[in-house]
Every structure is written in structure tokens, then in C-alpha cells.
Scaffold this motif. Structure first.
Motif, PDB file in Angstrom:
ATOM      1  N   ALA A 179       0.839  -1.208   0.000  1.00 16.06           N
ATOM      2  CA  ALA A 179       0.000   0.000   0.000  1.00 16.06           C
ATOM      3  C   ALA A 179       0.870   1.253   0.000  1.00 16.06           C
ATOM      4  O   ALA A 179       0.647   2.188  -0.786  1.00 16.06           O
ATOM      5  CB  ALA A 179      -0.923  -0.009   1.213  1.00 16.06           C
ATOM      6  N   ASP A 180       1.873   1.292   0.877  1.00 15.58           N
ATOM      7  CA  ASP A 180       2.765   2.451   0.949  1.00 15.58           C
ATOM      8  C   ASP A 180       3.472   2.676  -0.381  1.00 15.58           C
ATOM      9  O   ASP A 180       3.606   3.806  -0.848  1.00 15.58           O
ATOM     10  CB  ASP A 180       3.811   2.254   2.053  1.00 15.58           C
ATOM     11  N   PHE A 181       3.943   1.579  -0.992  1.00 17.33           N
ATOM     12  CA  PHE A 181       4.682   1.683  -2.247  1.00 17.33           C
ATOM     13  C   PHE A 181       3.807   2.268  -3.356  1.00 17.33           C
ATOM     14  O   PHE A 181       4.221   3.172  -4.092  1.00 17.33           O
ATOM     15  CB  PHE A 181       5.205   0.301  -2.657  1.00 17.33           C
ATOM     16  N   VAL A 182       2.587   1.768  -3.481  1.00 15.81           N
ATOM     17  CA  VAL A 182       1.701   2.238  -4.552  1.00 15.81           C
ATOM     18  C   VAL A 182       1.245   3.672  -4.299  1.00 15.81           C
ATOM     19  O   VAL A 182       1.259   4.506  -5.211  1.00 15.81           O
ATOM     20  CB  VAL A 182       0.492   1.295  -4.711  1.00 15.81           C
ATOM     21  N   ILE A 183       0.833   3.973  -3.075  1.00 19.50           N
ATOM     22  CA  ILE A 183       0.363   5.330  -2.771  1.00 19.50           C
ATOM     23  C   ILE A 183       1.493   6.346  -2.945  1.00 19.50           C
ATOM     24  O   ILE A 183       1.270   7.477  -3.390  1.00 19.50           O
ATOM     25  CB  ILE A 183      -0.209   5.399  -1.346  1.00 19.50           C
ATOM     26  N   ARG A 184       2.725   5.939  -2.660  1.00 17.28           N
ATOM     27  CA  ARG A 184       3.884   6.824  -2.858  1.00 17.28           C
ATOM     28  C   ARG A 184       4.480   6.626  -4.262  1.00 17.28           C
ATOM     29  O   ARG A 184       5.692   6.659  -4.452  1.00 17.28           O
ATOM     30  CB  ARG A 184       4.939   6.544  -1.773  1.00 17.28           C
ATOM     31  N   HIS A 185       3.627   6.459  -5.232  1.00 17.06           N
ATOM     32  CA  HIS A 185       4.081   6.138  -6.594  1.00 17.06           C
ATOM     33  C   HIS A 185       4.926   7.242  -7.212  1.00 17.06           C
ATOM     34  O   HIS A 185       5.711   6.991  -8.134  1.00 17.06           O
ATOM     35  CB  HIS A 185       2.861   5.848  -7.494  1.00 17.06           C
TER      36      HIS A 185
END
Length: 356
Positions: A179-185
Motif C-alpha cells: 500500500a505504501d509503495f503504490v500510494i507513494r508512486h
């Protein structure tokens, strides 16, 4: 009624900074001015879902941003999509009563920081708890909004998607990390790295990433990778309906509507088209594309023969027809002399045979 006419007025008089998010179909910012107009009955709620306004209020003290407070609220809407004023007043009165009881003073007589409002929704019938996926996505969104570090799971997830050469080693990934990785795309080449490996991801990390992609607006390269993957797996017909549904959620925020419509028509005409899970994902996440008649017509025809039957048809249409633009377009299709016998039967089952 309290001296606060709206929830927005109440929050504005605290010392907290705050943001409001729509939590219905996907997580999206909702401007404070827009929400106040909704509260005042000046405009309908912009993104209704299941006849309610699903919102999150994030509050924090800039000096202690890690100590934020989140309220998850679901407020009923009337038939035209306007907030039910009596429900809003009831919610606000319960909120203020809880705060008075817990603080031993009238709210805001001596304004405090956001943490004073952590338990303000205790036993409030208008509060809700998001599911695990949406909670992880919101937590990632909140840390970005308040400029806090990502979770401890972020770094391993980032390394996994950067690596690309050992994609089968995903079993130690944390859900929150994805989730963190995608939201911080937009950070540290994350989006480019995800686009590069997207078509090669194993099923589990692919589907997990898709559930979070619906909350961002991917750029051209990542959008192309998502659309290509959906097209490929639909043609091959070897994956689960669950994966098709996950990819539909990811596709929903891609920018090119015409390309999306083409691929969505392909999904509808495939063996997956009548699966309830696929229908639900398309209707709830890709609803904006249904404003194109070339997609709406085959969608309605496919929905009429969906594998879950009349109940699924009724439930999906009750939600979609709550959206003003789709209601008018749908009724137009319902009255088309070219509709199939199956669609006519499904419409009759929903409205009664006297409708047509």
C-alpha cells in the motif's frame, strides 16, 4: 441543535489541521468547501456509494503530526443524492455530547489538540470501520498527507518492485508495505519500477498492487501496462475472476477513457463477463466509463444474464441509478426497442412489468 451548524464548522474551530476524503468507491480528496456545501444541502454528494456518503476526516496537530485522529463516517443520502439533514444533525449532536461527557466541558470552550477527539465517535451509529484493504490504503495516504514516514514494511516492498529479477520471492512482503509503495508512486521512481515489472508479477502481489492502484492516478506507462495485462489475461482465459476484478479496479483510474472502454467491452464479451465479481468491480469502480453508450449497452445486456441472477441485477442498478448522469442514460437504454428479451425480463423483475 448545537451552535455548530455543520461538521465542517466544528472542525474549523479546533486547532487541528484537517483533510476530508471520500471513502466510497476509492479514496479521493474532497475539498472542505465542497463538503460544506453538501452539508448545507446546496449540492448533492459528488460520489455516492450504496446511497450513502462515505467519508474520512483526518485531523492532526502540525507539531505532532504522528498523533493524528481519523473519523470514518457514513451519512445517508436522499433519493436525489443530497445529505439527509436530520441524520447530519443527529450525528453532530451525538458527537458534541460525547465530547462534553469525555472532556467535562463544552467542546471548544478551551480548544485542545486533535487527540482530544480520538474517542468522539464511540458508539456513534454513523461511524464505520473500513475493510483491511481500504484501511491500509488510507493509512498510506494519511502518512503522505501529514508528511510522516511510511510504515516499516515500505522498504522491503520498494526493494521487491525495484528488483524485478526475483519476483517469486514475495511471501515476506507486508500488505501495508505494498500500500505504501503504490500510494507513494511519485517517490523515488516507484511508478516506473512498477510499470516495468507489472506484467511479470505473480498473482498474489499483482492482485494486492491492483487493490491500491484504484486510489492513485497512474501515468501513461503504468496505465499502458495495466491495460495490456487486463487485455492479455482476458484473452488467455486462464486466471480467476478475482484477478480480473482486481485489474478492473486498477484500470479505473487510468486516464484514457476510450482505450478503457475498448478493453472493458472485451472483458464483458469474454467468459468472465457474467461473473458477479467482475460485474461488481466494473460497476463500482469503472462507473464513469458507463457514461459511454457503446459500453453501457453491452454492460446492461451482460448484467441481465449475470451468473448471480436477478438479485445482482437489482443491487447493481440501484447503485448506478443513484448517479444522476447514469440514471438518465440507463433509462434511455431500458426503453430502447433494440434491447434483448433477457434485459426486458431483468428490467421487469426490478421495476415490475408495467415499467416498459
Amino acid at each position: 441543535m448545537s451552535r455548530f451548524e455543520t461538521l465542517t464548522d466544528f472542525i474549523r474551530q479546533t486547532e487541528a489541521q484537517f483533510r476530508i476524503f471520500d471513502m466510497g468507491r476509492c479514496i479521493d480528496k474532497l475539498s472542505v468547501d465542497s463538503f460544506r456545501k453538501v452539508e448545507m444541502g446546496q449540492i448533492p454528494y459528488p460520489k455516492p456509494f450504496l446511497h450513502q456518503a462515505w467519508i474520512a476526516v483526518l485531523m492532526w496537530n502540525p507539531k505532532q503530526a504522528q498523533e493524528n485522529v481519523v473519523w470514518f463516517l457514513k451519512l445517508p443520502l436522499d433519493e436525489q443524492g443530497f445529505l439527509v439533514q436530520a441524520a447530519r444533525d443527529d450525528f453532530l449532536n451525538r458527537l458534541l455530547q460525547n465530547l462534553t461527557n469525555s472532556q467535562g466541558k463544552a467542546p471548544l470552550d478551551q480548544p485542545g489538540d486533535a487527540t482530544e477527539y480520538r474517542d468522539a465517535l464511540k458508539d456513534n451509529p454513523f461511524s464505520f470501520t473500513p475493510d483491511q484493504e481500504k484501511m491500509a490504503a488510507f493509512h498510506a495516504t494519511a502518512t503522505v498527507t501529514t508528511r510522516q514516514p511510511a510504515s516499516s514494511f515500505y522498504s522491503p516492498a520498494q526493494q521487491y518492485f525495484q528488483r524485478g529479477s526475483d519476483l517469486q520471492q514475495w511471501d515476506q512482503l507486508g500488505y501495508q508495505g505494498i500500500a505504501d509503495f503504490v500510494i507513494r508512486h511519485q517517490d523515488e521512481n516507484n511508478e516506473a519500477n512498477l510499470a516495468t515489472v507489472f506484467n511479470d508479477l505473480p498473482d498474489t502481489p499483482l492482485e494486492a498492487a491492483c487493490t491500491f492502484l484504484e486510489h492513485i492516478h497512474p501515468g501513461n506507462d503504468l496505465s499502458a501496462a495495466i491495460l495490456q495485462k487486463l487485455e492479455q489475461v482476458t484473452d488467455a482465459g486462464e486466471v480467476s475472476a478475482n484477478q480480473i476484478g482486481a485489474l478492473l479496479r486498477a484500470v479505473s483510474q487510468c486516464p484514457d477513457d476510450q482505450q478503457k472502454v475498448t478493453v472493458l467491452k472485451q472483458v464483458l464479451s469474454s467468459k468472465y463477463g457474467t461473473e458477479a465479481e467482475v460485474i461488481a468491480a466494473l460497476a463500482s469502480r469503472c462507473w464513469a466509463c458507463l457514461q459511454y453508450p457503446e459500453l453501457l449497452q453491452p454492460f446492461l445486456e451482460t448484467l441481465a444474464v449475470n451468473q448471480a441472477g436477478q438479485e445482482c441485477f437489482n443491487r447493481v442498478m440501484a447503485d448506478l441509478m443513484f448517479i444522476p448522469t447514469l440514471r438518465a442514460l440507463t433509462l434511455q437504454q431500458f426503453r430502447s426497442p433494440e434491447r434483448s428479451e433477457a434485459l426486458s425480463k431483468a428490467i421487469g423483475g426490478m421495476f415490475g412489468d408495467g415499467f416498459l
